[in-house]
Design an enzyme around this catalytic site. Sequence first.
Site, PDB file in Angstrom:
ATOM      1  N   ARG A 256       0.837  -1.208   0.000  1.00  0.00           N
ATOM      2  CA  ARG A 256       0.000   0.000   0.000  1.00  0.00           C
ATOM      3  C   ARG A 256       0.869   1.254   0.000  1.00  0.00           C
ATOM      4  O   ARG A 256       1.890   1.303   0.691  1.00  0.00           O
ATOM      5  CB  ARG A 256      -0.907   0.004   1.235  1.00  0.00           C
ATOM      6  CG  ARG A 256      -1.865  -1.166   1.193  1.00  0.00           C
ATOM      7  CD  ARG A 256      -2.854  -1.151   2.315  1.00  0.00           C
ATOM      8  NE  ARG A 256      -3.665  -2.376   2.229  1.00  0.00           N
ATOM      9  CZ  ARG A 256      -4.618  -2.698   3.082  1.00  0.00           C
ATOM     10  NH1 ARG A 256      -4.911  -1.886   4.084  1.00  0.00           N
ATOM     11  NH2 ARG A 256      -5.295  -3.820   2.934  1.00  0.00           N
ATOM     12  N   ARG A 271       2.397   0.723  10.113  1.00  0.00           N
ATOM     13  CA  ARG A 271       1.790   1.126   8.850  1.00  0.00           C
ATOM     14  C   ARG A 271       2.861   1.054   7.779  1.00  0.00           C
ATOM     15  O   ARG A 271       3.578   2.013   7.523  1.00  0.00           O
ATOM     16  CB  ARG A 271       1.237   2.549   8.997  1.00  0.00           C
ATOM     17  CG  ARG A 271       0.417   3.049   7.837  1.00  0.00           C
ATOM     18  CD  ARG A 271      -0.147   4.433   8.127  1.00  0.00           C
ATOM     19  NE  ARG A 271      -1.108   4.406   9.217  1.00  0.00           N
ATOM     20  CZ  ARG A 271      -2.404   4.126   9.064  1.00  0.00           C
ATOM     21  NH1 ARG A 271      -2.902   3.894   7.870  1.00  0.00           N
ATOM     22  NH2 ARG A 271      -3.205   4.097  10.093  1.00  0.00           N
ATOM     23  N   GLU A 343      -5.408  -1.863  15.031  1.00  0.00           N
ATOM     24  CA  GLU A 343      -6.338  -2.584  14.160  1.00  0.00           C
ATOM     25  C   GLU A 343      -5.597  -3.747  13.510  1.00  0.00           C
ATOM     26  O   GLU A 343      -4.669  -3.547  12.728  1.00  0.00           O
ATOM     27  CB  GLU A 343      -6.863  -1.626  13.093  1.00  0.00           C
ATOM     28  CG  GLU A 343      -7.852  -2.281  12.158  1.00  0.00           C
ATOM     29  CD  GLU A 343      -8.178  -1.396  10.959  1.00  0.00           C
ATOM     30  OE1 GLU A 343      -8.217  -0.166  11.131  1.00  0.00           O
ATOM     31  OE2 GLU A 343      -8.360  -1.949   9.868  1.00  0.00           O
ATOM     32  N   SER A 346      -9.978  -6.272   9.710  1.00  0.00           N
ATOM     33  CA  SER A 346     -11.130  -5.525   9.286  1.00  0.00           C
ATOM     34  C   SER A 346     -11.986  -6.524   8.521  1.00  0.00           C
ATOM     35  O   SER A 346     -11.526  -7.117   7.554  1.00  0.00           O
ATOM     36  CB  SER A 346     -10.655  -4.391   8.397  1.00  0.00           C
ATOM     37  OG  SER A 346     -11.731  -3.604   8.013  1.00  0.00           O
ATOM     38  N   ARG A 385       0.933  -5.827  13.093  1.00  0.00           N
ATOM     39  CA  ARG A 385       0.347  -5.348  14.339  1.00  0.00           C
ATOM     40  C   ARG A 385       0.084  -6.488  15.312  1.00  0.00           C
ATOM     41  O   ARG A 385       0.096  -6.300  16.526  1.00  0.00           O
ATOM     42  CB  ARG A 385      -0.926  -4.564  14.039  1.00  0.00           C
ATOM     43  CG  ARG A 385      -0.613  -3.322  13.206  1.00  0.00           C
ATOM     44  CD  ARG A 385      -1.858  -2.658  12.707  1.00  0.00           C
ATOM     45  NE  ARG A 385      -1.536  -1.576  11.777  1.00  0.00           N
ATOM     46  CZ  ARG A 385      -2.439  -0.860  11.123  1.00  0.00           C
ATOM     47  NH1 ARG A 385      -3.735  -1.122  11.304  1.00  0.00           N
ATOM     48  NH2 ARG A 385      -2.072   0.093  10.299  1.00  0.00           N
TER      49      ARG A 385
END
Length: 420
Positions: A256, A271, A343, A346, A385
Amino acid sequence: MLSLEFIRANPDAVRRAGELKGEAAPVDEILRLDGVWRGHQHRAETIREEQNKLSKQFAETRDESLKERLREMASTAKTELSVADAVKRELDDLLLRVPNVFHESVPVGETEAENVVIREWGTKPDLGFVPRTHFDLGEALGVMDFERAARVSGSRFAFLIAEGARLERALVQFMLDVHTREHGYVEVWSPMLVSSAAMVGTANLPKFADQAFKVEDRDLWLIPTAEVPVTNLHREEILDGERLPLKYVSYAPSWRTEAGAAGKDTRGFIRMHQFSKVELVKVTTVETSLDEFEKLTRDAEDILQRLGLHYNVLAMCTGDMGFAQYKKYDLNAWAPGLDRYLEVSSCSVFNDFQARRANIRYRPSRGAPPKFAHTINGSGLALPRTIDAIMETYQRSDGMITVPDVLKPYMGGVELIGAR
RNA sequence: GGGGAGGUGGCUGAGUGGCCGAAAGCACCCGCCUGCUAAGCGGGUAGGGGGUGUAAAGCUCCCUCGAGGGUUCGAAUCCCUCCCUUCCCGCCA
């Protein structure tokens, strides 16, 4: 995407969903173009009908006097049709930009502050000392290296070294084993470069082109998640309804750009431009999707529970939920060193929003007309994470990290990271 | 990268200019026959879109034989480009 039919019948609902999601839906323009398109389409078809009849007559009679008129009709029909096609392309392009509607249970809200905690598991651990962050621990133990990664690739990349790399591999194996052996998912290894069409299928295009890495001079994209290739696995197919739901689990690196996240989560393994993820994907019937969505979420939660990590489940509010989702839950694991939730998963249900784009259909029963399938996906789990939460939860006062019991069989005898 | 073959309905597969949205077989569905099963007999079964219809049904039209373009009154069929599959050769982890 939503069907034209649906938008025609429920323009206000579509408008409202767009507003609440913070994504203005061009409903009026769509309805206008729809009228224009149908007008041209209809005229073209009327001419074609006449032309087809005359042409048959010509085949029988060989009446040369018909030819001139036929030629004319052919060219008029063609012009009319090409206008219709141009309008339709414009229309389709707009349709791809209309956000999905959402389920009635989704909380209405604008920001993440209005997400709703629907359940929690475990409690924040009391370590008895001031917990350190995973990057602090990781660098000290020599199992994470951000500085060298920056020299090699830039920011938002990491090296995992020795037990760090081993931990990552152990987690992947562990998650895949649980999902395939105990939750009934079929393991998939997929392409990691996909076409634009596949990206459109999962709604990563056209809206989120800036979030993905594009290969130069080729119609190929680095996958932002395994959701893209795996959801597209059955694109352009009509599936047997009796064999649904299909349940897939896939491990893949995900890439990403993190455009728009400048300055956010710059420290640590949080991230990244590249990260590993075990992804769950289901293709279901219309009737079972919500139920299967809940089950998929539980399957992801099961991993956190087995790892002994405290977490919560948030129901995303309309404004925080995203363009394509019909309903979405986030799983957040507690990271004691960072003193916040991260997080790690999802989970989303899309109804037929993706299936329509990717043209994934099923036949509910023999002889019945095909329907668009419903798609669901969720991380089970995202690795970085999860690693952070493990390192920070299982750290000892001496800076070493205890390996969670369920991972021990995968760690090649390592039970304590840092004991080398 | 060079050369050959090929892409047709859920599947196999025929079809080289109109009688083809498409033979035949398989599979499936309905009915008949049979004490039951098998066999047999008859019928049905592609997708998308438009119009009509309160809706469902129905009726009707248009489009679709890998994708896009072209020739022609008319294209699954002829021509061009691209994509994909496969075989042989070359290169290669």
